[in-house]
Design an enzyme around this catalytic site. Structure first.
Site, PDB file in Angstrom:
ATOM      1  N   SER A 199     -15.216  23.424 -44.311  1.00 13.77           N
ATOM      2  CA  SER A 199     -15.213  22.143 -45.018  1.00 13.77           C
ATOM      3  C   SER A 199     -13.765  21.761 -45.338  1.00 13.77           C
ATOM      4  CB  SER A 199     -16.087  22.217 -46.271  1.00 13.77           C
ATOM      5  OG  SER A 199     -16.341  20.936 -46.791  1.00 13.77           O
ATOM      6  N   ASP A 426     -25.425  19.428 -40.233  1.00 13.68           N
ATOM      7  CA  ASP A 426     -24.534  19.289 -41.383  1.00 13.68           C
ATOM      8  C   ASP A 426     -24.938  18.039 -42.155  1.00 13.68           C
ATOM      9  OD1 ASP A 426     -22.293  18.793 -43.134  1.00 13.68           O
ATOM     10  OD2 ASP A 426     -21.061  20.059 -41.833  1.00 13.68           O
ATOM     11  N   HIS A 462     -24.340  22.439 -43.824  1.00 13.44           N
ATOM     12  CA  HIS A 462     -22.904  22.395 -44.076  1.00 13.44           C
ATOM     13  C   HIS A 462     -22.358  23.781 -44.414  1.00 13.44           C
ATOM     14  CE1 HIS A 462     -19.071  20.677 -44.928  1.00 13.44           C
ATOM     15  NE2 HIS A 462     -19.093  21.038 -46.190  1.00 13.44           N
TER      16      HIS A 462
END
Length: 529
Positions: A199, A426, A462
Protein backbone atom coordinates in the site's frame (compact mmCIF):
# COMPACT_ATOMS: atom_id res chain seq x y z
CA UNK A 1 25.21 -3.81 -5.30
CA UNK A 2 27.26 -3.43 -2.11
CA UNK A 3 26.58 -0.39 0.04
CA UNK A 4 29.07 2.45 0.04
CA UNK A 5 29.05 2.18 3.81
CA UNK A 6 30.45 -1.35 3.51
CA UNK A 7 33.46 -0.04 1.60
CA UNK A 8 33.86 2.79 4.13
CA UNK A 9 33.86 0.29 6.98
CA UNK A 10 36.29 -1.92 5.11
CA UNK A 11 38.66 0.99 4.56
CA UNK A 12 38.46 1.89 8.24
CA UNK A 13 39.37 -1.62 9.32
CA UNK A 14 42.23 -1.90 6.84
CA UNK A 15 43.66 1.43 8.02
CA UNK A 16 43.66 0.09 11.57
CA UNK A 17 45.65 -3.02 10.61
CA UNK A 18 48.10 -1.61 8.10
CA UNK A 19 50.93 -3.38 9.89
CA UNK A 20 49.21 -6.76 9.69
CA UNK A 21 49.89 -8.65 6.49
CA UNK A 22 47.84 -11.78 6.70
CA UNK A 23 44.25 -12.25 5.57
CA UNK A 24 43.68 -14.38 8.65
CA UNK A 25 44.39 -11.38 10.84
CA UNK A 26 41.83 -9.33 8.95
CA UNK A 27 39.23 -12.05 9.43
CA UNK A 28 40.04 -12.20 13.13
CA UNK A 29 39.51 -8.45 13.53
CA UNK A 30 36.13 -8.63 11.78
CA UNK A 31 35.07 -11.49 14.08
CA UNK A 32 36.14 -9.62 17.19
CA UNK A 33 34.26 -6.50 16.07
CA UNK A 34 31.04 -8.46 15.56
CA UNK A 35 31.49 -10.11 18.97
CA UNK A 36 31.42 -6.65 20.58
CA UNK A 37 28.11 -5.75 18.95
CA UNK A 38 26.11 -5.86 22.18
CA UNK A 39 27.11 -2.31 23.03
CA UNK A 40 23.71 -0.65 22.81
CA UNK A 41 24.44 2.83 24.10
CA UNK A 42 24.07 6.38 22.79
CA UNK A 43 27.56 7.07 24.13
CA UNK A 44 29.00 4.48 21.76
CA UNK A 45 26.84 4.85 18.63
CA UNK A 46 27.79 8.09 16.84
CA UNK A 47 25.21 10.41 15.31
CA UNK A 48 24.64 9.57 11.67
CA UNK A 49 25.39 12.08 8.93
CA UNK A 50 22.17 13.03 7.09
CA UNK A 51 22.46 15.13 3.91
CA UNK A 52 20.47 18.30 4.55
CA UNK A 53 19.55 17.08 8.02
CA UNK A 54 20.62 17.90 11.57
CA UNK A 55 20.49 15.27 14.31
CA UNK A 56 18.76 16.50 17.45
CA UNK A 57 19.02 13.36 19.54
CA UNK A 58 20.02 9.70 19.45
CA UNK A 59 18.78 7.18 21.98
CA UNK A 60 19.84 3.54 22.19
CA UNK A 61 17.89 1.24 24.50
CA UNK A 62 18.54 -2.50 25.00
CA UNK A 63 15.31 -4.49 24.71
CA UNK A 64 15.14 -7.95 26.27
CA UNK A 65 12.46 -10.62 26.12
CA UNK A 66 10.26 -8.70 23.68
CA UNK A 67 7.23 -10.93 23.17
CA UNK A 68 6.68 -11.96 19.57
CA UNK A 69 4.90 -14.98 18.09
CA UNK A 70 5.18 -17.24 21.14
CA UNK A 71 8.85 -16.42 21.56
CA UNK A 72 10.98 -13.50 22.72
CA UNK A 73 13.41 -11.16 21.01
CA UNK A 74 16.50 -9.30 22.22
CA UNK A 75 17.61 -6.25 20.27
CA UNK A 76 18.93 -2.72 20.43
CA UNK A 77 16.29 -0.04 19.78
CA UNK A 78 17.93 3.05 18.31
CA UNK A 79 15.89 6.18 17.66
CA UNK A 80 17.39 9.07 15.71
CA UNK A 81 15.54 12.38 16.02
CA UNK A 82 16.47 14.97 13.42
CA UNK A 83 15.30 17.98 11.47
CA UNK A 84 15.89 19.67 8.15
CA UNK A 85 16.93 23.20 9.15
CA UNK A 86 14.46 25.75 7.83
CA UNK A 87 11.66 23.22 7.33
CA UNK A 88 10.34 23.17 10.91
CA UNK A 89 10.08 19.37 10.91
CA UNK A 90 11.02 16.79 13.53
CA UNK A 91 11.47 13.25 12.24
CA UNK A 92 12.07 10.04 14.17
CA UNK A 93 13.89 7.19 12.46
CA UNK A 94 13.82 3.88 14.32
CA UNK A 95 16.36 1.09 13.91
CA UNK A 96 16.04 -2.28 15.65
CA UNK A 97 19.25 -4.34 15.66
CA UNK A 98 19.30 -7.99 16.82
CA UNK A 99 22.01 -8.70 19.39
CA UNK A 100 22.79 -12.13 17.97
CA UNK A 101 22.55 -14.03 14.70
CA UNK A 102 22.31 -10.90 12.56
CA UNK A 103 21.88 -11.99 8.94
CA UNK A 104 23.96 -9.04 7.68
CA UNK A 105 20.91 -7.58 5.96
CA UNK A 106 19.06 -4.32 6.48
CA UNK A 107 15.30 -4.21 5.92
CA UNK A 108 13.41 -0.96 5.39
CA UNK A 109 9.82 -1.32 6.58
CA UNK A 110 6.96 0.53 4.90
CA UNK A 111 3.76 2.06 6.18
CA UNK A 112 0.08 2.30 5.28
CA UNK A 113 -2.28 5.16 4.48
CA UNK A 114 -0.89 8.40 5.89
CA UNK A 115 1.39 6.49 8.29
CA UNK A 116 4.97 6.21 7.05
CA UNK A 117 5.72 3.14 9.12
CA UNK A 118 3.94 0.02 10.29
CA UNK A 119 3.23 -0.94 13.86
CA UNK A 120 5.97 -2.42 16.03
CA UNK A 121 4.78 -6.00 15.39
CA UNK A 122 5.93 -5.65 11.78
CA UNK A 123 9.38 -4.53 12.90
CA UNK A 124 9.50 -7.41 15.36
CA UNK A 125 8.74 -9.86 12.55
CA UNK A 126 11.83 -8.61 10.70
CA UNK A 127 14.02 -8.90 13.80
CA UNK A 128 12.69 -12.44 14.31
CA UNK A 129 14.13 -13.22 10.86
CA UNK A 130 17.46 -11.75 12.03
CA UNK A 131 17.24 -8.54 10.01
CA UNK A 132 18.25 -5.12 11.20
CA UNK A 133 15.05 -3.22 10.47
CA UNK A 134 14.43 0.49 10.07
CA UNK A 135 11.35 2.68 9.87
CA UNK A 136 10.56 6.40 9.88
CA UNK A 137 7.56 8.43 11.02
CA UNK A 138 8.29 11.07 8.37
CA UNK A 139 7.77 13.84 10.92
CA UNK A 140 4.11 13.22 11.72
CA UNK A 141 1.99 10.91 13.87
CA UNK A 142 1.12 7.39 12.77
CA UNK A 143 -2.61 7.91 12.21
CA UNK A 144 -3.02 6.04 8.94
CA UNK A 145 -6.53 7.34 8.19
CA UNK A 146 -6.17 11.07 8.82
CA UNK A 147 -3.65 13.83 8.12
CA UNK A 148 -5.46 16.28 10.43
CA UNK A 149 -2.48 16.71 12.75
CA UNK A 150 -0.01 17.77 10.07
CA UNK A 151 -1.45 18.48 6.62
CA UNK A 152 -2.34 22.15 7.10
CA UNK A 153 -0.40 24.85 8.92
CA UNK A 154 -1.84 27.47 11.24
CA UNK A 155 -2.82 29.60 8.24
CA UNK A 156 -4.70 26.74 6.61
CA UNK A 157 -2.08 26.21 3.91
CA UNK A 158 -0.71 22.79 3.01
CA UNK A 159 2.43 22.00 4.99
CA UNK A 160 4.57 21.29 1.94
CA UNK A 161 7.69 20.42 3.93
CA UNK A 162 5.90 17.61 5.77
CA UNK A 163 4.18 16.44 2.58
CA UNK A 164 7.58 16.19 0.88
CA UNK A 165 8.95 14.34 3.92
CA UNK A 166 6.05 11.90 3.64
CA UNK A 167 6.32 11.56 -0.12
CA UNK A 168 10.03 10.94 -0.46
CA UNK A 169 12.54 12.92 1.64
CA UNK A 170 12.26 10.84 4.81
CA UNK A 171 12.60 7.63 2.76
CA UNK A 172 16.03 8.57 1.47
CA UNK A 173 17.05 9.78 4.92
CA UNK A 174 15.97 6.53 6.58
CA UNK A 175 18.08 4.37 4.27
CA UNK A 176 21.11 6.53 5.01
CA UNK A 177 20.48 6.44 8.75
CA UNK A 178 19.82 2.69 8.86
CA UNK A 179 23.04 1.81 7.07
CA UNK A 180 25.16 4.08 9.27
CA UNK A 181 23.62 2.87 12.52
CA UNK A 182 24.07 -0.78 11.53
CA UNK A 183 27.67 -0.14 10.50
CA UNK A 184 28.43 1.59 13.81
CA UNK A 185 26.69 -1.05 15.89
CA UNK A 186 28.11 -4.18 14.26
CA UNK A 187 31.42 -2.81 13.05
CA UNK A 188 30.64 -3.62 9.43
CA UNK A 189 27.96 -2.57 7.01
CA UNK A 190 24.99 -4.63 5.87
CA UNK A 191 25.92 -6.84 2.92
CA UNK A 192 22.50 -6.24 1.39
CA UNK A 193 19.61 -3.87 1.97
CA UNK A 194 15.94 -4.58 1.18
CA UNK A 195 12.67 -2.67 1.23
CA UNK A 196 9.45 -4.38 2.26
CA UNK A 197 6.07 -2.69 2.03
CA UNK A 198 2.45 -2.79 0.85
CA UNK A 199 0.00 0.00 0.00
CA UNK A 200 1.77 3.19 1.12
CA UNK A 201 4.71 0.88 1.75
CA UNK A 202 4.48 -0.26 -1.87
CA UNK A 203 4.45 3.33 -3.06
CA UNK A 204 7.45 4.01 -0.85
CA UNK A 205 9.31 1.11 -2.47
CA UNK A 206 8.68 2.43 -5.97
CA UNK A 207 9.60 5.96 -4.87
CA UNK A 208 12.91 4.62 -3.58
CA UNK A 209 13.57 2.90 -6.92
CA UNK A 210 12.76 6.13 -8.74
CA UNK A 211 14.43 8.78 -6.55
CA UNK A 212 16.98 6.83 -4.49
CA UNK A 213 17.98 3.98 -6.82
CA UNK A 214 21.03 2.91 -4.81
CA UNK A 215 19.31 2.90 -1.41
CA UNK A 216 18.21 -0.74 -1.58
CA UNK A 217 19.44 -3.79 -3.44
CA UNK A 218 15.98 -5.33 -3.56
CA UNK A 219 12.46 -3.99 -3.21
CA UNK A 220 9.16 -5.74 -2.48
CA UNK A 221 6.43 -3.23 -3.38
CA UNK A 222 2.96 -4.73 -3.03
CA UNK A 223 -0.42 -3.14 -3.93
CA UNK A 224 1.44 0.14 -4.33
CA UNK A 225 -0.33 3.45 -3.71
CA UNK A 226 1.22 4.92 -6.85
CA UNK A 227 -0.67 7.38 -9.06
CA UNK A 228 -1.55 8.90 -5.67
CA UNK A 229 -2.88 12.27 -6.88
CA UNK A 230 -5.18 10.50 -9.36
CA UNK A 231 -6.44 7.41 -7.59
CA UNK A 232 -7.19 9.06 -4.24
CA UNK A 233 -9.72 11.34 -5.92
CA UNK A 234 -11.00 8.44 -8.05
CA UNK A 235 -11.66 6.47 -4.86
CA UNK A 236 -14.48 8.92 -4.12
CA UNK A 237 -16.22 8.15 -7.44
CA UNK A 238 -18.58 5.37 -6.18
CA UNK A 239 -19.74 7.65 -3.36
CA UNK A 240 -20.24 10.51 -5.82
CA UNK A 241 -22.34 8.27 -8.08
CA UNK A 242 -24.50 7.24 -5.11
CA UNK A 243 -24.95 10.89 -4.14
CA UNK A 244 -25.98 11.81 -7.68
CA UNK A 245 -28.43 8.91 -7.95
CA UNK A 246 -29.61 9.34 -4.37
CA UNK A 247 -29.24 5.57 -4.13
CA UNK A 248 -27.20 3.87 -1.42
CA UNK A 249 -27.28 0.08 -1.83
CA UNK A 250 -27.03 -1.86 1.44
CA UNK A 251 -24.08 -4.24 1.70
CA UNK A 252 -26.32 -7.25 1.12
CA UNK A 253 -27.32 -5.87 -2.30
CA UNK A 254 -23.74 -4.97 -3.29
CA UNK A 255 -22.60 -8.42 -2.19
CA UNK A 256 -25.34 -10.07 -4.27
CA UNK A 257 -24.20 -8.23 -7.41
CA UNK A 258 -20.59 -9.18 -6.70
CA UNK A 259 -21.58 -12.82 -6.15
CA UNK A 260 -23.46 -12.85 -9.46
CA UNK A 261 -20.36 -11.56 -11.24
CA UNK A 262 -18.18 -14.25 -9.63
CA UNK A 263 -20.69 -16.97 -10.51
CA UNK A 264 -20.71 -15.83 -14.15
CA UNK A 265 -16.92 -15.60 -14.53
CA UNK A 266 -15.50 -18.03 -11.96
CA UNK A 267 -14.79 -20.80 -14.48
CA UNK A 268 -12.72 -18.69 -16.90
CA UNK A 269 -9.59 -20.39 -15.52
CA UNK A 270 -11.14 -23.85 -15.65
CA UNK A 271 -11.93 -24.30 -11.96
CA UNK A 272 -14.77 -23.16 -9.68
CA UNK A 273 -13.17 -21.66 -6.58
CA UNK A 274 -15.01 -18.40 -5.96
CA UNK A 275 -12.30 -16.39 -7.73
CA UNK A 276 -12.30 -14.51 -11.03
CA UNK A 277 -8.75 -15.19 -12.18
CA UNK A 278 -8.94 -13.01 -15.30
CA UNK A 279 -11.32 -10.11 -14.60
CA UNK A 280 -10.50 -8.52 -17.97
CA UNK A 281 -12.16 -11.50 -19.65
CA UNK A 282 -15.31 -11.20 -17.52
CA UNK A 283 -18.15 -9.58 -19.48
CA UNK A 284 -20.78 -9.88 -16.77
CA UNK A 285 -23.48 -7.19 -16.98
CA UNK A 286 -24.69 -6.04 -13.53
CA UNK A 287 -27.99 -4.87 -15.00
CA UNK A 288 -28.98 -8.54 -15.41
CA UNK A 289 -29.45 -8.60 -11.62
CA UNK A 290 -32.13 -5.90 -11.65
CA UNK A 291 -35.38 -7.05 -10.01
CA UNK A 292 -33.62 -9.99 -8.34
CA UNK A 293 -34.61 -10.25 -4.70
CA UNK A 294 -32.01 -10.45 -1.95
CA UNK A 295 -32.40 -11.67 1.62
CA UNK A 296 -31.04 -8.88 3.80
CA UNK A 297 -31.10 -10.27 7.35
CA UNK A 298 -34.59 -11.63 6.86
CA UNK A 299 -35.86 -8.70 4.82
CA UNK A 300 -36.51 -9.22 1.10
CA UNK A 301 -34.94 -6.42 -0.96
CA UNK A 302 -35.23 -5.93 -4.71
CA UNK A 303 -32.09 -4.96 -6.65
CA UNK A 304 -32.89 -1.75 -8.49
CA UNK A 305 -31.51 -0.29 -11.69
CA UNK A 306 -29.75 2.36 -9.61
CA UNK A 307 -28.09 -0.34 -7.49
CA UNK A 308 -26.75 -1.95 -10.66
CA UNK A 309 -25.62 1.46 -11.91
CA UNK A 310 -23.59 2.02 -8.73
CA UNK A 311 -21.81 -1.32 -9.24
CA UNK A 312 -21.27 -0.66 -12.94
CA UNK A 313 -19.79 2.78 -12.26
CA UNK A 314 -17.48 1.36 -9.59
CA UNK A 315 -16.21 -1.20 -12.15
CA UNK A 316 -15.96 1.19 -15.10
CA UNK A 317 -14.07 3.80 -13.10
CA UNK A 318 -14.04 7.57 -12.82
CA UNK A 319 -15.52 9.44 -15.79
CA UNK A 320 -15.56 13.19 -16.39
CA UNK A 321 -18.70 15.27 -16.71
CA UNK A 322 -18.14 14.98 -20.48
CA UNK A 323 -17.97 11.20 -20.28
CA UNK A 324 -14.21 10.81 -20.85
CA UNK A 325 -12.05 8.36 -18.91
CA UNK A 326 -10.24 9.82 -15.90
CA UNK A 327 -9.20 6.78 -13.84
CA UNK A 328 -9.72 3.06 -13.43
CA UNK A 329 -12.35 1.25 -11.40
CA UNK A 330 -12.40 -1.88 -9.25
CA UNK A 331 -12.06 -5.27 -10.91
CA UNK A 332 -15.22 -7.36 -11.11
CA UNK A 333 -15.50 -9.72 -8.17
CA UNK A 334 -14.16 -7.13 -5.72
CA UNK A 335 -16.32 -6.42 -2.66
CA UNK A 336 -17.94 -3.00 -3.12
CA UNK A 337 -19.12 -2.42 0.42
CA UNK A 338 -16.91 -3.93 3.11
CA UNK A 339 -16.88 -1.38 5.90
CA UNK A 340 -14.14 1.23 6.22
CA UNK A 341 -11.87 -0.55 3.73
CA UNK A 342 -14.11 -0.20 0.68
CA UNK A 343 -15.28 2.46 -1.76
CA UNK A 344 -19.04 1.94 -2.14
CA UNK A 345 -19.62 1.43 1.57
CA UNK A 346 -22.93 2.42 3.11
CA UNK A 347 -24.28 2.63 6.64
CA UNK A 348 -27.89 1.48 7.11
CA UNK A 349 -30.45 1.64 9.90
CA UNK A 350 -32.62 -0.64 7.74
CA UNK A 351 -31.98 -2.06 4.23
CA UNK A 352 -34.16 0.78 2.92
CA UNK A 353 -32.51 3.61 4.87
CA UNK A 354 -28.82 3.91 4.03
CA UNK A 355 -26.26 6.67 3.63
CA UNK A 356 -22.86 6.73 1.95
CA UNK A 357 -19.70 6.12 3.96
CA UNK A 358 -16.70 7.43 2.01
CA UNK A 359 -13.21 5.99 2.42
CA UNK A 360 -11.51 8.21 5.03
CA UNK A 361 -8.16 8.72 3.31
CA UNK A 362 -9.78 9.78 0.03
CA UNK A 363 -12.08 12.25 1.79
CA UNK A 364 -9.19 13.59 3.85
CA UNK A 365 -7.03 14.12 0.76
CA UNK A 366 -9.75 15.97 -1.13
CA UNK A 367 -10.73 18.19 1.79
CA UNK A 368 -7.31 19.03 3.19
CA UNK A 369 -4.83 18.87 0.35
CA UNK A 370 -6.98 19.81 -2.66
CA UNK A 371 -9.72 22.07 -1.27
CA UNK A 372 -7.83 23.08 1.90
CA UNK A 373 -11.14 23.09 3.74
CA UNK A 374 -11.37 20.32 6.37
CA UNK A 375 -15.09 20.88 6.93
CA UNK A 376 -16.15 20.85 3.28
CA UNK A 377 -19.30 18.82 2.62
CA UNK A 378 -18.33 16.45 -0.19
CA UNK A 379 -21.94 15.54 -0.89
CA UNK A 380 -22.37 19.02 -2.38
CA UNK A 381 -19.86 18.40 -5.19
CA UNK A 382 -21.36 18.38 -8.67
CA UNK A 383 -19.70 16.59 -11.57
CA UNK A 384 -17.78 19.59 -12.93
CA UNK A 385 -16.54 20.38 -9.43
CA UNK A 386 -15.29 16.81 -9.02
CA UNK A 387 -13.53 17.10 -12.39
CA UNK A 388 -11.82 20.21 -11.05
CA UNK A 389 -10.78 18.45 -7.84
CA UNK A 390 -9.16 15.71 -9.94
CA UNK A 391 -7.31 18.24 -12.10
CA UNK A 392 -6.11 20.28 -9.13
CA UNK A 393 -4.88 17.19 -7.30
CA UNK A 394 -2.75 16.18 -10.27
CA UNK A 395 -1.51 19.70 -11.02
CA UNK A 396 -0.38 20.37 -7.46
CA UNK A 397 0.86 17.01 -6.29
CA UNK A 398 1.65 14.65 -9.14
CA UNK A 399 5.36 15.48 -9.20
CA UNK A 400 5.61 15.27 -5.41
CA UNK A 401 3.82 12.07 -4.48
CA UNK A 402 2.31 10.21 -7.43
CA UNK A 403 5.44 8.06 -7.74
CA UNK A 404 4.62 7.31 -11.39
CA UNK A 405 7.97 7.97 -13.09
CA UNK A 406 8.46 4.99 -15.45
CA UNK A 407 12.20 5.58 -15.80
CA UNK A 408 13.83 2.96 -13.58
CA UNK A 409 17.10 2.92 -15.51
CA UNK A 410 19.21 4.09 -12.56
CA UNK A 411 17.77 1.36 -10.32
CA UNK A 412 18.45 -1.21 -13.03
CA UNK A 413 21.96 0.12 -13.57
CA UNK A 414 22.66 -0.18 -9.83
CA UNK A 415 21.76 -3.87 -10.02
CA UNK A 416 18.49 -3.52 -8.13
CA UNK A 417 15.72 -6.13 -8.28
CA UNK A 418 12.04 -5.50 -7.54
CA UNK A 419 8.78 -7.44 -7.27
CA UNK A 420 5.30 -5.93 -7.26
CA UNK A 421 2.17 -7.99 -6.64
CA UNK A 422 -1.36 -6.67 -6.52
CA UNK A 423 -4.59 -8.37 -5.43
CA UNK A 424 -7.21 -8.30 -8.18
CA UNK A 425 -9.94 -7.99 -5.54
CA UNK A 426 -8.23 -5.01 -3.94
CA UNK A 427 -11.04 -2.95 -2.41
CA UNK A 428 -9.05 0.30 -2.22
CA UNK A 429 -6.26 0.66 -4.79
CA UNK A 430 -7.16 -0.07 -8.39
CA UNK A 431 -5.03 -2.92 -9.80
CA UNK A 432 -5.27 -1.52 -13.32
CA UNK A 433 -3.37 1.56 -12.15
CA UNK A 434 -0.46 -0.68 -11.19
CA UNK A 435 -0.73 -2.54 -14.49
CA UNK A 436 -0.72 0.74 -16.40
CA UNK A 437 2.44 1.84 -14.58
CA UNK A 438 4.18 -1.44 -15.34
CA UNK A 439 3.25 -1.12 -19.01
CA UNK A 440 4.76 2.38 -19.04
CA UNK A 441 7.98 1.06 -17.51
CA UNK A 442 8.04 -1.67 -20.17
CA UNK A 443 7.55 0.88 -22.95
CA UNK A 444 10.71 2.65 -21.79
CA UNK A 445 12.60 -0.60 -21.22
CA UNK A 446 11.35 -3.73 -23.03
CA UNK A 447 13.75 -5.80 -20.92
CA UNK A 448 12.07 -4.67 -17.69
CA UNK A 449 11.63 -8.29 -16.55
CA UNK A 450 15.39 -8.55 -16.15
CA UNK A 451 15.05 -6.53 -12.94
CA UNK A 452 11.38 -5.81 -12.20
CA UNK A 453 8.47 -8.25 -12.27
CA UNK A 454 4.74 -7.77 -11.68
CA UNK A 455 2.34 -10.47 -10.44
CA UNK A 456 -1.44 -10.34 -10.17
CA UNK A 457 -3.13 -12.07 -7.24
CA UNK A 458 -6.70 -13.07 -8.21
CA UNK A 459 -9.25 -12.97 -5.41
CA UNK A 460 -6.93 -11.18 -2.95
CA UNK A 461 -8.05 -8.03 -1.15
CA UNK A 462 -5.87 -5.06 -0.19
CA UNK A 463 -2.46 -6.45 0.85
CA UNK A 464 -4.08 -9.59 2.31
CA UNK A 465 -7.38 -11.37 2.80
CA UNK A 466 -9.95 -12.49 0.27
CA UNK A 467 -10.71 -15.92 -1.17
CA UNK A 468 -7.67 -16.11 -3.46
CA UNK A 469 -4.15 -17.34 -2.65
CA UNK A 470 -2.06 -14.65 -0.93
CA UNK A 471 1.73 -14.43 -1.46
CA UNK A 472 3.49 -16.39 1.26
CA UNK A 473 6.88 -14.67 1.55
CA UNK A 474 7.59 -12.58 -1.53
CA UNK A 475 10.47 -10.72 0.15
CA UNK A 476 12.41 -13.99 0.35
CA UNK A 477 12.03 -14.29 -3.42
CA UNK A 478 13.47 -10.79 -3.84
CA UNK A 479 16.39 -11.82 -1.62
CA UNK A 480 16.94 -15.00 -3.66
CA UNK A 481 16.88 -12.98 -6.88
CA UNK A 482 19.41 -10.43 -5.58
CA UNK A 483 21.80 -12.77 -3.83
CA UNK A 484 21.53 -16.00 -5.81
CA UNK A 485 20.25 -14.94 -9.20
CA UNK A 486 17.09 -17.03 -8.80
CA UNK A 487 14.63 -15.27 -11.11
CA UNK A 488 11.02 -15.31 -9.80
CA UNK A 489 9.00 -16.93 -12.59
CA UNK A 490 6.04 -17.24 -10.19
CA UNK A 491 5.25 -16.10 -6.64
CA UNK A 492 4.30 -18.71 -4.06
CA UNK A 493 0.79 -18.11 -2.71
CA UNK A 494 -1.58 -19.79 -0.24
CA UNK A 495 -5.34 -19.36 0.26
CA UNK A 496 -7.06 -19.42 3.63
CA UNK A 497 -8.61 -22.82 2.82
CA UNK A 498 -5.22 -24.39 2.09
CA UNK A 499 -5.22 -24.02 -1.69
CA UNK A 500 -1.80 -23.37 -3.17
CA UNK A 501 -1.51 -21.57 -6.45
CA UNK A 502 1.47 -19.77 -7.89
CA UNK A 503 0.91 -16.21 -9.04
CA UNK A 504 1.78 -15.68 -12.68
CA UNK A 505 4.12 -13.08 -14.03
CA UNK A 506 2.25 -10.37 -15.91
CA UNK A 507 0.72 -10.65 -18.49
CA UNK A 508 0.27 -14.43 -18.03
CA UNK A 509 -2.78 -15.88 -16.25
CA UNK A 510 -3.17 -19.05 -14.22
CA UNK A 511 -5.12 -21.84 -15.95
CA UNK A 512 -6.21 -25.15 -14.41
CA UNK A 513 -4.74 -28.14 -16.30
CA UNK A 514 -6.10 -31.04 -14.23
CA UNK A 515 -5.41 -32.74 -10.92
CA UNK A 516 -5.97 -31.61 -7.34
CA UNK A 517 -7.44 -28.09 -7.49
CA UNK A 518 -5.66 -27.27 -4.22
CA UNK A 519 -2.24 -28.14 -5.63
CA UNK A 520 -0.20 -25.42 -7.36
CA UNK A 521 1.18 -28.05 -9.74
CA UNK A 522 -2.31 -28.39 -11.27
CA UNK A 523 -2.05 -24.96 -12.89
CA UNK A 524 0.00 -23.38 -15.66
CA UNK A 525 0.73 -19.77 -16.45
CA UNK A 526 -0.49 -19.02 -19.96
CA UNK A 527 -1.33 -16.08 -22.17
CA UNK A 528 -4.83 -14.70 -21.69
CA UNK A 529 -7.32 -15.15 -24.49
Amino acid sequence: MLSGFFWSALAMFYSRIRSVASTAAVTSLFTATVAQAGNCSSSVIPHPSIPGGQVLDLSAVPVSNYAYDESTLDFCNVTVTYTHPGKNDTIHATVWLPFTNWNHRLQGSGGGGFAMRSEDAVLAAAVAQNYTVLATDGGHDLNSQSSASWSLDASGNVNMALLEDFAYVALGDAATIGKQIATSFYGLAPRYSYWNGCSTGGRQGLMLAQRYPTAYDGIMAAAPAINWASFLVAEFWPQFVMNQLNAFPPTCVSDAITAAAIKACDDIDGVLDGVISAPDLCDFDPFTTVDTRVNCSGVSVRISKKDAEVANSAWEGFRSSEGSFLWYGLDKGTPLSMGASSLASTVCSTPFNCTGSPFAISSDWIRRFVLQDPSFDLTTLDHKALDRVFSLSKERYNDIISTDNPDLSAFKQAGGKMITWHGLSDTLIFPKGTEQYYKRVEEKDPSVRDFYRFFKAPGVHHCSGGVGPVPVDPLSQVVDWVENGVVPETVDALAADGRRRNLCQYPLVSVYKGGDVKDAASYRCEEGH
